[in-house]
Design an enzyme around this catalytic site. Structure first.
Site, short mmCIF file in Angstrom:
data_model
loop_
_atom_site.label_atom_id
_atom_site.label_comp_id
_atom_site.label_asym_id
_atom_site.label_seq_id
_atom_site.Cartn_x
_atom_site.Cartn_y
_atom_site.Cartn_z
N CYS A 249 0.84 -1.20 0.00
CA CYS A 249 0.00 0.00 0.00
C CYS A 249 0.87 1.26 0.00
CB CYS A 249 -0.92 0.01 1.21
SG CYS A 249 -2.01 1.45 1.27
N GLY B 87 -4.24 -4.96 -12.48
CA GLY B 87 -4.74 -4.78 -13.83
C GLY B 87 -5.51 -5.95 -14.41
N ARG C 121 -10.11 -4.22 -8.39
CA ARG C 121 -11.24 -3.34 -8.71
C ARG C 121 -12.28 -3.99 -9.62
NH1 ARG C 121 -7.71 1.49 -10.72
NH2 ARG C 121 -6.19 -0.23 -10.85
#
Length: 346
Positions: free
Chosen positions: A108, A221, A243
């Site tokens: 992170c 990705g 995501r």
């Protein structure tokens, strides 16, 4: 409201097998409500908590951050921290709470994480990471894993990453997830760090060739199940999706049990909505607000006819006083039913 049959299997599963496909830990997103939803879509994939800091657990006593449902298994706790003794105590708390794996965040890039000297900045301190892994492994029986970047700032990934992996392997870490981007701690925002640094998938595959005994998962990705399967077929042990699994959960997870694990059945998001209703009702009876759960469901029908209306009904109505589970039925009426094949083609 009548109880719906709950198809989620309870009890712990083979976490190594589950790591073949996992949903990434994502701050403010992968909370317990999100994980419960994802478990309806896939009974097999490995789920991760948001990052929980060791100081919050050990010094702050924030044990509520460890709350989760038995149905979420297999589920891993991701910890943030840099002090080995404190991380070991936090790992003990996580293990006692029932998590199947303890994962150390070394990826992170946020300013808050940097100020605490943990997250991606730990890529600069492989000896400290190894010490932390060893300390945690000495205190818990569940597996201790690491999630990292390929490097930070001016580090040369092809030089630093093998050293980092060698150090944590020597400390007993047997599974690592590599986000195939550098983290730029100076000059890029956390959001930019998710997109701007170029992806280097070939380097992660090279690390698998160099460390065949390590279980290596790729992150970064991956936005389709087909892409995930391609990396698995090329020899990686696992793929972690972030995501895309949140914004298009049906596309990533509904067919995962069949296509990735060779088990179970393709899940229909209409069924998932109906099966979520008793959970929503139960959580609201305990004080949860409807929008705290439905915000994770906005992408269930992404790309399907009526998806925009589904999102609009939930977004506009879930925060209103008195909103309850019936709002989901109103939203569901906006979505066109598709044949099952539509959910298995992702």
């Amino acid at each position: 409201m009548a109880e719906q049959e709950n198809p989620i299997k309870q009890g712990k599963s083979d976490v190594v097998r589950a790591a073949r496909l996992s949903v990434a830990p994502m701050m403010d997103w992968t909370d317990r409500h999100c994980r419960y939803l994802h478990r309806f879509l896939s009974q097999e994939a490995l789920l991760y908590t948001e990052m929980v800091t060791a100081p919050a657990l050990v010094r702050g006593g924030a044990l509520h951050l460890l709350d989760h449902s038995p149905e979420e298994h297999p589920v891993a706790l991701q910890l943030g921290g840099s002090e080995p003794t404190e991380l070991a105590r936090a790992a003990e708390l996580g293990s006692a709470a029932g998590y199947d794996e303890i994962n150390l965040n070394c990826g992170c890039p946020s300013d808050r994480v940097q100020s605490g000297a943990f997250g991606a900045i730990l890529m600069q301190s492989p000896d400290l990471v190894a010490e932390a892994v060893a300390a945690m492994r000495a205190k818990v029986g569940v597996e201790v894993t690491v999630k990292c970047r390929i490097g930070v700032d001016t580090q040369e990934p092809r030089e630093i990453l093998p050293v980092f992996l060698e150090k944590i392997r020597a400390a007993g870490c047997q599974r690592v997830t590599i986000h195939a981007r550098k983290a730029w701690l100076k000059g890029l925002s956390p959001k930019e760090n998710r997109d701007v640094p170029p992806l280097d998938y070939d380097l992660v595959h090279a690390m698998k060739a160099a460390f065949p005994d390590l279980h290596i998962s790729l992150n970064g990705g991956i936005d389709t199940l087909d892409t995930a399967l391609d990396h698995l077929e090329r020899g990686l042990d696992g793929v972690m999706v972030g995501r895309a699994a949140y914004h298009q959960p049906t596309d990533i997870l509904a067919a995962a049990d069949v296509r990735v694990f060779g088990a179970g059945a393709v899940r229909d998001p209409f069924d998932v909505v109906m099966q979520m209703l008793p959970y929503i009702e139960s959580q609201m009876a305990q004080g949860a607000r409807l929008h705290q759960i439905t915000r994770h469901m906005l992408g269930l029908f992404a790309g399907r006819p009526g998806a925009r209306a589904w999102r609009r009904v939930l977004s506009e109505g879930a925060s209103r006083p008195g909103a309850g589970p019936e709002l989901l039925l109103q939203a569901l009426a906006q979505v066109q039913q598709l044949p099952q094949s539509a959910f298995s083609a992702s």
